[in-house]
Design an enzyme around this catalytic site. Structure first.
Site, PDB file in Angstrom:
ATOM      1  N   ASP A  71     -16.087  20.935 -21.197  1.00 25.17           N
ATOM      2  CA  ASP A  71     -16.981  19.733 -21.736  1.00 25.17           C
ATOM      3  C   ASP A  71     -16.879  18.905 -20.970  1.00 25.17           C
ATOM      4  O   ASP A  71     -16.501  17.386 -21.227  1.00 25.17           O
ATOM      5  CB  ASP A  71     -15.568  19.320 -23.360  1.00 25.17           C
ATOM      6  CG  ASP A  71     -16.860  18.386 -23.821  1.00 25.17           C
ATOM      7  OD1 ASP A  71     -18.216  18.846 -24.435  1.00 25.17           O
ATOM      8  OD2 ASP A  71     -16.243  18.276 -25.391  1.00 25.17           O
ATOM      9  N   ASP A  82      -8.847  14.390 -20.253  1.00 24.39           N
ATOM     10  CA  ASP A  82      -8.482  15.074 -21.367  1.00 24.39           C
ATOM     11  C   ASP A  82      -9.156  16.692 -21.465  1.00 24.39           C
ATOM     12  O   ASP A  82     -10.229  16.492 -21.238  1.00 24.39           O
ATOM     13  CB  ASP A  82      -8.797  14.779 -22.538  1.00 24.39           C
ATOM     14  CG  ASP A  82      -7.934  15.060 -23.962  1.00 24.39           C
ATOM     15  OD1 ASP A  82      -7.331  16.629 -24.469  1.00 24.39           O
ATOM     16  OD2 ASP A  82      -9.126  15.424 -25.128  1.00 24.39           O
TER      17      ASP A  82
END
Length: 331
Positions: free
Chosen positions: A213, A230
């Site tokens: 992502d 992340d």
């Protein structure tokens, strides 16, 4: 749809208690950070340091999938790729169990959480070619590690299955208003068929472990360099998945930006130029999957508050228009 377990029972005191149970003593200060998918908190500890605790959305990932994400982050950090890995946890008490080798995941009831060091940064300036080149180098380094072995448990990008699942969820769940359904569904089916055709034509595609992502908001710029904090959407897929969200504009602008990214990327990893044609198909797939993600999370009270436009006729009319534009872009 039956709602999955959520966060209704996760109070600030319970967050503090959860950290205390793994030996991280908070001084009482807690700040909830922006995250729709998980619940993420910055906590200040008695020793004056600060950490970030992430409570995973119940039911989204299996323990094996979370631990595989953590192992990838630790492997990247060991290779000196600038990521922020989870902390190794010790001394669990009060009914909290630890998982992972080394232990990085805490478990209690429906909740799973991890802790990492606090790491601040800002979004990169993507209109600067040197910034793009450095991000390309960073992703190339990440992918060099990602190619060492495949994920066993994480999501594997599958254009056909992912797109059709999203379409079915939206239609069968009744999320598209009746006055917009025929036009939107027809456009969506045509667009997904074009996505599938593009992926079929590009086969065989090599896949690797990815960030998954990699949009500008997930690439933090600090001390003149990019890093990520992340890997929540880490997946197995083609390399271009971690590049396409960093380019935008008309066709010539995208090509120029991608050339700059790849110039940096190929200092560490080889890029298959056949994957360039997947940029617009991946953009189309993300549009449909984003709408399905909103639908899937609609039972979470925070989603109607933060996405009030979802479900309106105006929203779906705009989606239809954008899908038609993507059909032209993929043509």
């Amino acid at each position: 749809m039956n709602p999955r377990p959520g966060y209704a029972d996760l109070t600030p005191q319970q967050v503090l208690d959860a950290l205390d149970a793994v030996g991280l003593r908070g001084d009482g200060r807690i700040l909830q950070l922006n995250s729709y998918e998980n619940r993420v908190y910055q906590l200040f500890l008695e020793d004056g340091s600060a950490v970030v605790a992430k409570f995973y959305r119940p039911g989204r990932w299996s323990d094996a999938q979370i631990l595989e994400e953590h192992a990838f982050a630790l492997e990247l950090a060991a290779a000196e790729v600038p990521v922020v890995p989870p902390l190794v946890l010790t001394g669990a008490e009060d009914g909290v169990a630890l998982a992972g080798t080394p232990p990085t995941l805490a478990l209690q009831g429906a909740h799973r959480w991890s802790v990492s060091a606090r790491c601040a940064g800002r979004e990169p300036e993507l209109d600067d070619p040197e910034t793009l080149r450095r991000i390309g180098r960073f992703i190339g380094r990440l992918h060099a590690v990602g190619r060492r072995c495949p994920f066993e448990h994480r999501h594997r990008l599958d254009a056909r299955a992912d797109g059709r699942r999203a379409l079915a969820l939206l239609v069968e769940g009744g999320f598209v208003p009746a006055d917009q359904l025929p036009a939107w569904q027809a456009s969506c089916e045509q667009a997904l068929a074009a996505v599938e055709a593009a992926f079929d034509a590009a086969q065989p595609l090599a896949t690797l472990r990815l960030h998954g992502d990699c949009h500008p908001g997930n690439v933090l710029w600090r001390d003149g360099s990019p890093h990520v904090v992340d890997l929540d959407d880490a997946m197995q897929g083609p390399a271009v998945q971690d590049l396409w969200m960093l380019v935008s504009g008309d066709r010539s602008t995208i090509a120029r930006q991608l050339d700059t990214l790849i110039a940096g990327y190929e200092e560490f990893s080889e890029f298959d130029d056949r994957e360039r044609v997947l940029i617009e198909p991946l953009r189309t797939l993300r549009m449909v999957r984003h709408a399905a993600w909103l639908a899937e999370r609609w039972s979470d009270p925070s989603f109607p508050i933060n996405f009030p436009y979802f479900g309106s006729s105006a929203y779906w009319s705009q989606q239809t228009t954008q899908l038609r534009e993507q059909l032209e872009a993929m043509g």
